[in-house]
Design an enzyme around this catalytic site. Structure first.
Site, PDB file in Angstrom:
ATOM      1  N   LYS A 132       6.069   8.268 -11.582  1.00  0.00           N
ATOM      2  CA  LYS A 132       7.499   8.211 -11.303  1.00  0.00           C
ATOM      3  C   LYS A 132       8.312   9.083 -12.266  1.00  0.00           C
ATOM      4  O   LYS A 132       9.281   9.724 -11.863  1.00  0.00           O
ATOM      5  CB  LYS A 132       7.967   6.753 -11.401  1.00  0.00           C
ATOM      6  N   PHE A 153       2.807  -3.081 -12.926  1.00  0.00           N
ATOM      7  CA  PHE A 153       3.069  -3.585 -11.582  1.00  0.00           C
ATOM      8  C   PHE A 153       2.800  -2.483 -10.557  1.00  0.00           C
ATOM      9  O   PHE A 153       3.262  -1.369 -10.702  1.00  0.00           O
ATOM     10  CB  PHE A 153       4.517  -4.070 -11.474  1.00  0.00           C
ATOM     11  N   GLN A 154       2.067  -2.827  -9.544  1.00  0.00           N
ATOM     12  CA  GLN A 154       1.661  -1.900  -8.474  1.00  0.00           C
ATOM     13  C   GLN A 154       0.937  -0.665  -9.018  1.00  0.00           C
ATOM     14  O   GLN A 154       1.068   0.423  -8.466  1.00  0.00           O
ATOM     15  CB  GLN A 154       2.869  -1.491  -7.620  1.00  0.00           C
ATOM     16  N   MET A 162     -17.920  -2.886  22.289  1.00  0.00           N
ATOM     17  CA  MET A 162     -19.130  -2.213  21.810  1.00  0.00           C
ATOM     18  C   MET A 162     -19.984  -3.172  20.986  1.00  0.00           C
ATOM     19  O   MET A 162     -21.219  -3.124  21.045  1.00  0.00           O
ATOM     20  CB  MET A 162     -18.751  -0.975  20.986  1.00  0.00           C
ATOM     21  N   GLU A 190       0.754   1.817   5.695  1.00  0.00           N
ATOM     22  CA  GLU A 190       0.369   3.134   5.184  1.00  0.00           C
ATOM     23  C   GLU A 190      -0.833   3.725   5.900  1.00  0.00           C
ATOM     24  O   GLU A 190      -0.970   4.951   6.008  1.00  0.00           O
ATOM     25  CB  GLU A 190       0.095   3.068   3.679  1.00  0.00           C
TER      26      GLU A 190
END
Lengths: 189, 635
Positions: B213, B163-164, B538, B101
């Site tokens: 949802k 969940f999630q 760096m 993502e």
């Protein structure tokens, strides 16, 4: 430039800048009353390291779903200016007004104090309350609940006097503020 | 008995089919209610979808179409399945499946930065949203218009540690310009339209919409962007004309002026860059740009002094330090630009034009702050300059340019050339030569460059030349390693025929290497030009210069074989370590038709100079590590 302790330690990284004097300012913030708006305002203060001394919020216009947040914050003039701009650019914020800078204004705070005691202390508490024009809003034979309204300083003074007289609990609303005169922060249009 | 057994399965099947179609009949019921009819008749628009009530997922798609979106980058998951279902059933929006993502957000940034449009991403709830946080923060700090949709557990499960489930609006509140949790499908269409408006108006930035949802399933009314009231967010874009007049007067009286321009000019589009070029050439003043501002003014022009700041050029930083009037347009006095604040351009009067009022006087106090969009401000300044027939002080300008040429003669970007090892600077010079050749060809491809973060990024900014805005994608404010490759994917999606090169480091590229799959899947011929020095360059440089050469964890042991890695994904891999072969390999790279990794084995000891050590002033910059000025005893 004054040297800070960090610089004295000869760090390879630069020293933090020296602070200007700090003062306290009262801001009136008109916001859309939507979920998360208070979190957004508070998150701004914590995220950018600004200090909040007091914060009150309540819906002031139900039909337009507007709330007014009164924030007392402290910082240098520069920091206060930043707070003003940072608040202004939030999407749900409609107007930010620095009451301390823009006008003379009134500040009031309400506090409820529970004082438990007997005999002389009880009488003395009642007498002090009378001097401060605090109201008794609840009473038992051993306790009073006082309601006091006034500036933060006045409420502080009252609380200090009540401490030796059996003060057990305090609930304060934080500062509500409004400018004097006919000019308003926001036209309710 | 027999009847019972036959009945049971029947019932079961009946229950199943009822459950399956539970959503649909409900929808039909709602559609035929009087309210729905009313909604139909009141929305007076021509949209095909408007003929009926849409589900939340369909509303999202329709709103994207109506806001001009053609591409969205995302990754599916349980909580966004309804939207993925809607995506499956339409052809107007192309979905690009990324492999992480974070990459979806960076790709959307690349897409946005190279097109000037809002980049869109779609992620699921919980881990999908938390993975997006880095990309959102990156877009916030670089002011890139990005809109991210995240799935959320159904409204009735919010707050139950489902969940999630993650508190996505809570987590992203501080890394977005604005975010929304849509709990009622009635608010969905207008929320999406407002989100687009907020993302691109004023100072652009990322916006997130969290979509439970059940809201994606629920039927609701659609309204078009034209029918939506967007008036609650309308930042100021027009400058105060009296301040513009003051600013132009200050400029006309300047003896040692300098333009200092940033990403704001690039964000305002090509018109801002054209106006800036016109104004700078009209005045004859020198100009320097920030990392984000490169391309806002043609870098090959004599008046451009190169990038300024920590790894900026000697002439740019000295001009900033010694100037008497500084004209900052769309830059924000970042600490990597200013160095030590109390020694920053000490004798200058500063004009700061920025669309964000909070940027003015934030880090550096200025004499004149003007809140405006850079296009409007530049147009007004040009008009005033012309109307009042101002001319720069010729004698003073001659002396100022003579001084600047002296600084330029230091040739701060010089490096020790080598016939044995490829110097990273040399690799970039050859890359630029190849790109020039490509662009000068008839029908030559447009060239876009992205970078990861570190030494290679600074070298790219120093050695590559950008003459147009929106062709340079880099993570400036947040400094996100792993930005460049997915950003290049976003750019290539928007410009299928262009040549897109991600200048990368060996450490950074590994942070989003999984996107090789994305590039292969969509046949995106992105070129990854790795300056491989086997170090986190760096980090190593700072440890060498500032931490007593104690190289704590900066050596990337066990690097993969990048050639095999490219091939494993189905791309092309090449390696070069001989300077003599470099041009050939670059030429080959330019011709490939799929994702290509070029592993350029460069001199691992090379450091990025010039450099202003952290906390030092512009005039304390060093040109090499052995400079006596560099006080190693400070450690």
């Amino acid at each position: 430039m004054a040297r800070t302790s960090q610089q004295d330690r000869k760090s390879v990284y630069g020293a933090a800048p020296v602070q200007d004097p700090v003062s306290s300012h009262t801001l009136a913030v008109i916001v859309d009353n939507e979920p998360g708006v208070l979190a957004r305002v508070i998150g701004l203060f914590s995220g950018r390291g600004y200090n909040i001394e007091s914060l009150t919020v309540a819906e002031t216009d139900h039909t337009a779903r507007k709330s007014r947040i009164t924030i007392v914050c402290s910082g240098t003039v520069h920091v206060i200016e930043q707070i003003h701009h940072q608040l202004s650019r939030l999407v749900p914020v409609h107007k930010v007004s620095n009451l301390t800078l823009e006008s003379t204004h009134l500040e009031r705070e309400l506090a409820l104090l529970k004082v438990v005691g007997k005999k002389d202390k009880r009488i003395e508490a009642l007498r002090v309350a009378d001097i401060f024009r605090a109201r008794v809003v609840d009473s038992t034979l051993e306790s009073f609940v006082f309601e006091i309204t006034g500036t933060t300083e006045k409420v502080n003074a009252f609380i200090d006097l009540m401490r030796p007289l059996g003060l057990t609990e305090i609930s304060r609303t934080g500062v509500a503020a409004i400018s004097r005169g006919k000019e308003g922060v926001y036209e309710a249009a | 008995m027999a009847t019972k057994t036959t009945l049971k399965p029947k019932n079961k099947a009946g229950a199943k089919s009822a459950a399956k179609s539970a959503g649909k009949p409900q929808m039909k019921l709602v559609k035929s209610t009087p309210e729905a009819k009313k909604a139909k008749s009141t929305s007076a628009s021509q949209w095909v979808y408007d003929k009926k009530t849409l589900t939340g997922a369909e509303i999202v798609i329709q709103a994207l179409v109506d806001n001009g979106v053609d591409t969205i980058f995302g990754y599916p998951g349980g909580a966004v399945l309804p939207i993925y279902d809607a995506i499956f059933q339409q052809k107007k929006i192309k979905h690009v499946l990324v492999r992480h993502e974070q990459a979806a957000l960076h790709a959307a940034e690349g897409y946005a930065r190279s097109t000037g449009k809002v980049g869109c991403a779609l992620v699921t709830s919980g881990p999908g949203a938390t993975n997006a946080v880095t990309g959102l923060t990156d877009a916030l700090l670089d002011s890139i218009p990005v809109l991210c949709f995240s799935g959320q557990v159904p409204t009735f499960l919010i707050g139950t540690d489902a969940f999630q489930e993650a508190d996505t609006t809570g987590i992203t509140r501080q890394c977005t310009k604005q975010n929304y949790l849509v709990k009622d499908v009635k608010d969905l269409a207008k929320t999406v339209h407002e989100a687009f408006h907020v993302a691109k108006s004023g100072r652009p930035g990322p916006v997130l919409i969290d979509l439970p949802k059940d809201v994606q399933f629920a039927p609701g009314p659609y309204q078009s962007p034209e029918e939506t009231d967007l008036s609650r967010y309308c930042p100021r874009t027009m400058p105060d004309i009296s301040l513009i007049e003051d600013a132009v007067e200050m400029m006309a009286n300047a003896k040692k002026p300098v333009f200092y321009t940033g990403g704001g000019v690039v964000n305002s589009g090509t018109e801002a860059a054209e106006l800036l070029t016109e104004f700078v050439q009209m005045t004859g003043f020198p100009i320097t740009s920030t990392l984000m501002g490169l391309g806002g003014y043609p870098m090959r022009d004599k008046q451009h002094l190169g990038m300024l700041g920590m790894h900026g050029t000697f002439e740019a930083n000295w001009a900033m330090h010694d100037c008497d009037v500084m004209i900052n347009i769309g830059a924000r006095f970042d600490d990597r630009v200013t160095g030590r604040l109390d020694a920053f351009a000490p004798n200058s009067k500063k004009i700061h034009i920025d669309i964000d009022p909070s940027s003015i006087n934030k880090n550096v106090r200025v004499e004149l702050g003007i809140v405006a969009d850079s296009v409007e401000a530049l147009r007004a300044m040009i008009a005033v300059w012309k109307k009042r027939k101002y001319k720069a002080d010729a004698a003073a300008m001659k002396a100022w340019w003579a001084q600047i040429e002296k600084w330029r003669a230091v040739k701060c970007l010089n490096y020790q050339k080598s016939a044995k090892t490829i110097k990273p600077q040399y690799a970039l010079e050859r890359l630029q030569a190849a790109l020039d050749k490509e662009m000068s060809k008839k029908n030559g491809r447009d060239v876009f460059i992205s970078t990861e973060v570190g030494q290679h990024q600074m070298w790219a900014a120093q050695f590559l030349k950008f003459d147009k805005p929106n062709h340079w994608m880099t993570s400036g404010g947040l400094g996100t390693m792993g930005y460049g490759f997915p950003a290049a994917i976003g750019v290539q999606m928007a410009h299928p025929d262009a040549l897109v090169v991600d200048v990368a480091g060996d450490a950074s590229i590994l942070m989003n290497i999984q996107e090789m799959s994305t590039a292969v899947q969509y046949r995106l011929p992105v070129k990854i030009f790795i300056l491989n020095n086997q170090w986190m360059g760096m980090v190593k440089q700072w440890q060498e210069l500032l931490h007593g050469e104690r190289y704590s964890n900066s050596y990337t042991e066990s690097l993969p074989d990048f050639v095999k890695l490219a091939e494993a994904y189905g791309g092309i891999g090449m390696r070069v370590s001989d300077p003599a072969e470099l041009d050939d390999v670059i030429a080959k790279m330019m011709k490939t038709d799929c994702v290509t990794i070029v592993d350029v084995c460069v001199d691992p000891s090379e450091n990025c100079f010039p450099m202003i050590p952290s906390g030092k002033a512009h005039n304390e910059m060093i040109l090499s590590a052995d400079a006596e000025k560099f006080d190693k005893t400070l450690v």
